[in-house]
Design an enzyme around this catalytic site. Structure first.
Site, short mmCIF file in Angstrom:
data_model
loop_
_atom_site.label_atom_id
_atom_site.label_comp_id
_atom_site.label_asym_id
_atom_site.label_seq_id
_atom_site.Cartn_x
_atom_site.Cartn_y
_atom_site.Cartn_z
N ARG A 57 0.84 -1.21 0.00
CA ARG A 57 0.00 0.00 0.00
C ARG A 57 0.87 1.25 0.00
NH1 ARG A 57 -3.99 -0.36 4.61
NH2 ARG A 57 -4.71 1.60 3.72
N ASP A 92 -2.93 7.65 3.13
CA ASP A 92 -2.20 7.75 1.86
C ASP A 92 -1.47 9.08 1.65
OD1 ASP A 92 -5.49 7.95 0.35
OD2 ASP A 92 -4.26 9.60 1.08
N HIS A 106 -5.87 7.97 11.69
CA HIS A 106 -5.46 6.56 11.63
C HIS A 106 -4.00 6.41 11.24
CE1 HIS A 106 -9.92 5.19 11.00
NE2 HIS A 106 -9.66 5.51 12.25
N CYS A 117 9.41 2.43 22.19
CA CYS A 117 9.61 3.77 22.81
C CYS A 117 8.77 4.85 22.15
CB CYS A 117 11.09 4.14 22.72
SG CYS A 117 11.61 4.61 21.05
N CYS A 133 14.62 0.19 15.89
CA CYS A 133 14.19 1.58 16.06
C CYS A 133 15.45 2.44 16.10
CB CYS A 133 13.43 1.71 17.39
SG CYS A 133 13.26 3.40 17.97
N THR A 173 -16.69 7.91 2.91
CA THR A 173 -16.53 6.89 3.94
C THR A 173 -17.85 6.14 4.13
OG1 THR A 173 -15.91 6.45 6.25
CG2 THR A 173 -16.98 8.55 5.81
N ASN A 198 -20.87 11.07 -1.11
CA ASN A 198 -20.40 9.70 -1.25
C ASN A 198 -20.90 9.11 -2.57
OD1 ASN A 198 -18.83 7.70 0.40
ND2 ASN A 198 -20.64 6.45 -0.03
N LEU A 199 -20.20 8.06 -3.01
CA LEU A 199 -20.61 7.45 -4.29
C LEU A 199 -21.99 6.83 -4.19
CD1 LEU A 199 -19.66 6.74 -7.17
CD2 LEU A 199 -18.81 4.57 -6.26
N ALA A 216 -16.40 11.32 -6.10
CA ALA A 216 -15.84 12.48 -5.38
C ALA A 216 -15.19 13.49 -6.33
CB ALA A 216 -14.82 11.98 -4.35
C1 BV8 Z 1 -11.09 2.18 18.74
C2 BV8 Z 1 -5.75 1.31 9.57
C3 BV8 Z 1 -11.17 2.30 21.06
C4 BV8 Z 1 -4.84 1.91 8.59
C5 BV8 Z 1 -8.07 1.44 10.06
C6 BV8 Z 1 -18.53 -2.87 17.54
C7 BV8 Z 1 -19.30 -1.75 17.35
C8 BV8 Z 1 -18.73 -0.50 17.18
C9 BV8 Z 1 -17.35 -0.35 17.21
C10 BV8 Z 1 -16.58 -1.45 17.38
C11 BV8 Z 1 -17.15 -2.71 17.55
N1 BV8 Z 1 -16.15 -3.61 17.72
C12 BV8 Z 1 -14.95 -2.94 17.64
C13 BV8 Z 1 -15.22 -1.64 17.46
C14 BV8 Z 1 -14.24 -0.55 17.34
C15 BV8 Z 1 -13.59 -0.59 15.97
C16 BV8 Z 1 -14.63 -0.56 14.86
O1 BV8 Z 1 -15.20 0.49 14.58
N2 BV8 Z 1 -14.86 -1.71 14.24
C17 BV8 Z 1 -15.84 -1.75 13.17
C18 BV8 Z 1 -15.31 -2.59 12.02
C19 BV8 Z 1 -17.13 -2.28 13.76
N3 BV8 Z 1 -12.80 0.61 15.89
C20 BV8 Z 1 -11.54 0.59 16.35
O2 BV8 Z 1 -10.97 -0.39 16.75
C21 BV8 Z 1 -10.86 1.95 16.37
N4 BV8 Z 1 -10.30 2.12 17.68
O3 BV8 Z 1 -12.30 2.12 18.70
O4 BV8 Z 1 -10.39 2.31 19.87
C22 BV8 Z 1 -10.24 2.33 22.17
C23 BV8 Z 1 -10.68 2.93 23.31
C24 BV8 Z 1 -9.84 2.99 24.37
C25 BV8 Z 1 -8.56 2.43 24.27
C26 BV8 Z 1 -8.13 1.83 23.12
C27 BV8 Z 1 -8.97 1.77 22.05
C28 BV8 Z 1 -9.69 2.00 15.40
C29 BV8 Z 1 -10.22 2.05 14.01
C30 BV8 Z 1 -9.07 2.27 13.05
C31 BV8 Z 1 -8.81 1.00 12.34
N5 BV8 Z 1 -7.79 1.25 11.31
N6 BV8 Z 1 -7.11 1.60 9.18
C32 BV8 Z 1 -5.13 1.31 7.25
O5 BV8 Z 1 -4.87 0.12 7.09
O6 BV8 Z 1 -5.61 2.08 6.39
S1 BV8 Z 1 -9.70 1.53 9.58
C33 BV8 Z 1 -9.86 1.58 7.90
O7 BV8 Z 1 -11.27 1.76 7.69
C34 BV8 Z 1 -9.23 2.76 7.23
O8 BV8 Z 1 -8.65 3.71 8.08
C35 BV8 Z 1 -10.43 3.39 6.49
O9 BV8 Z 1 -10.23 4.69 6.19
C36 BV8 Z 1 -11.46 3.14 7.49
C37 BV8 Z 1 -12.88 3.43 7.20
O10 BV8 Z 1 -13.19 2.84 5.94
P1 BV8 Z 1 -13.63 3.84 4.80
O11 BV8 Z 1 -12.58 4.90 4.68
O12 BV8 Z 1 -15.02 4.29 5.07
O13 BV8 Z 1 -13.55 2.92 3.53
P2 BV8 Z 1 -14.67 1.92 3.01
O14 BV8 Z 1 -14.06 1.07 1.97
O15 BV8 Z 1 -15.36 1.29 4.18
O16 BV8 Z 1 -15.77 2.88 2.33
C38 BV8 Z 1 -15.42 3.60 1.17
C39 BV8 Z 1 -16.61 4.49 0.84
O17 BV8 Z 1 -16.26 5.29 -0.27
C40 BV8 Z 1 -17.85 3.69 0.44
O18 BV8 Z 1 -18.97 4.23 1.12
C41 BV8 Z 1 -17.97 3.92 -1.07
O19 BV8 Z 1 -19.32 4.02 -1.48
C42 BV8 Z 1 -17.29 5.26 -1.23
N7 BV8 Z 1 -16.66 5.46 -2.54
C43 BV8 Z 1 -16.03 4.53 -3.31
N8 BV8 Z 1 -15.58 5.13 -4.44
C44 BV8 Z 1 -15.91 6.44 -4.36
C45 BV8 Z 1 -16.60 6.65 -3.14
N9 BV8 Z 1 -17.08 7.85 -2.78
C46 BV8 Z 1 -16.87 8.89 -3.64
N10 BV8 Z 1 -16.21 8.77 -4.81
C47 BV8 Z 1 -15.73 7.56 -5.20
N11 BV8 Z 1 -15.09 7.45 -6.39
#
Ligand code: BV8
Length: 225
Positions: A57, A92, A106, A117, A133, A173, A198-199, A216
Site C-alpha cells: 500500500r 495515503d 489513523h 519507545c 528503532c 466513507t 459519497n458514491l 468524489a
Molecule cells: C477504537 C488502519 C477504542 C490503517 C483502520 C462494535 C461496534 C462498534 C465499534 C466497534 C465494535 N467492535 C470494535 C469496534 C471498534 C472498531 C470498529 O469500529 N470496528 C468496526 C469494524 C465495527 N474501531 C476501532 O478499533 C478503532 N479504535 O475504537 O479504539 C479504544 C478505546 C480505548 C482504548 C483503546 C482503544 C480504530 C479504528 C481504526 C482501524 N484502522 N485503518 C489502514 O490500514 O488504512 S480503519 C480503515 O477503515 C481505514 O482507516 C479506512 O479509512 C477506514 C474506514 O473505511 P472507509 O474509509 O469508510 O472505507 P470503506 O471502503 O469502508 O468505504 C469507502 C466508501 O467510499 C464507500 O462508502 C464507497 O461508497 C465510497 N466510494 C467509493 N468510491 C468512491 C466513493 N465515494 C466517492 N467517490 C468515489 N469514487
C-alpha cells in the site's frame, strides 16, 4: 466570523486516485482478513504478512496522485475565510500532496513507529520484521497506522473541532468504523449543519441533513464551488 467547517474523509476520496477502498467490491478487506493485517494481534502473529500488506500500500500510495476532490478541498482550505479542518481516516498522504493540511486520525503509511519507545520516523519504502528503532535500537519498528482496537490519534483535538464547527461534511466513507462513524452525531449535537458526499448511500446517511451522491472527483469540486 465565517463558518468553521470540519470535513471527514475516507478511502472513497482516494478511489479515483487508483487506491483501493476497503469495503467496496474487490476492496482490501475482500483480499485480506482485518484480523490478520490491521490488528496488533495480527502483527504479533505474523509481522512479515502485515509488513507485506503495508509495503504494497505504501508503494501504491507513493505513485498515486491527488484527484480533483483532494485539490478542491485544498482550495477550500486556502480560500475559505473561516477555519477548514480536514480529519482523514486515510493513510495515503494525498491531502498533503494536494497542498492541504489534514489531521491523520489513523496514522500515515509514510510513517514508522517504534512499538517500544513510541519514536516516529519516516518509513523506508519496505519495512520488515525486526527492523531496529533508530532511537532505542529495539527490533520493534511497525507501520505508524492505527489498527483495530487501538486508540485513534488526536481524538481530543477532533472532539473540540466537532463541538465548535458550523458545518460537518463526510466524504467517501462507509461510516462503518468508529469513532469516525460517530462524528456526525457529535457535530449535530453541538448544532452543526451536516452533509454527506459519497458514491452511494451509507449506513450513516440518514444522520445527515443533506446528501450528494456521485464520484468524489465530480461532486466535491461542485460542492466546494
Ligand atoms: C477504537 C488502519 C477504542 C490503517 C483502520 C462494535 C461496534 C462498534 C465499534 C466497534 C465494535 N467492535 C470494535 C469496534 C471498534 C472498531 C470498529 O469500529 N470496528 C468496526 C469494524 C465495527 N474501531 C476501532 O478499533 C478503532 N479504535 O475504537 O479504539 C479504544 C478505546 C480505548 C482504548 C483503546 C482503544 C480504530 C479504528 C481504526 C482501524 N484502522 N485503518 C489502514 O490500514 O488504512 S480503519 C480503515 O477503515 C481505514 O482507516 C479506512 O479509512 C477506514 C474506514 O473505511 P472507509 O474509509 O469508510 O472505507 P470503506 O471502503 O469502508 O468505504 C469507502 C466508501 O467510499 C464507500 O462508502 C464507497 O461508497 C465510497 N466510494 C467509493 N468510491 C468512491 C466513493 N465515494 C466517492 N467517490 C468515489 N469514487
Amino acid at each position: 466570523m465565517a463558518d468553521k467547517i470540519v470535513i471527514l474523509t475516507g478511502a472513497g476520496i482516494s478511489a479515483e486516485s487508483g487506491l483501493g477502498t476497503f469495503r467496496d467490491e474487490g476492496g482490501l478487506w475482500s483480499q485480506h482478513r482485518i484480523e490478520d493485517v490491521a490488528t496488533p494481534e495480527g502483527f504479533a502473529r505474523d509481522p512479515a504478512l502485515v509488513h507485506r500488506f503495508y509495503n504494497a500500500r505504501r508503494a501504491q500510495a507513493s505513485e498515486a496522485q491527488p484527484n480533483p476532490a483532494h485539490h478542491a478541498l485544498a482550495r477550500l482550505q486556502a480560500e475559505w475565510p473561516g477555519d477548514v479542518v480536514i480529519v482523514t481516516q486515510n493513510v495515503d498522504g494525498l491531502h498533503e500532496a494536494a497542498g492541504a493540511r489534514a489531521i491523520h486520525m489513523h496514522g500515515i503509511l509514510a510513517g514508522a513507529l517504534c512499538g517500544c519507545c513510541d519514536h516516529r520516523w519516516p518509513a523506508p519504502p519496505e519495512m520488515a520484521p525486526g527492523m531496529p528503532c533508530p532511537a532505542c535500537g529495539q527490533p520493534t519498528a511497525r507501520p505508524d497506522v492505527v489498527w483495530f482496537g487501538e486508540m485513534p490519534y488526536h481524538m481530543d483535538d477532533i472532539e473540540e473541532h466537532l463541538q465548535t464547527c458550523d458545518l460537518f461534511a463526510s466524504i467517501g466513507t462507509s461510516g462503518q468504523v468508529y469513532p469516525a462513524a460517530g462524528f456526525v452525531q457529535e457535530a449535530r449535537l453541538y448544532g452543526a449543519a451536516t452533509i454527506e458526499l459519497n458514491l452511494a448511500g451509507t449506513d450513516i446517511g440518514a444522520a445527515f441533513e443533506d446528501r450528494r451522491t456521485g464520484p468524489a472527483s465530480r461532486i466535491v469540486p461542485a460542492w466546494v464551488e
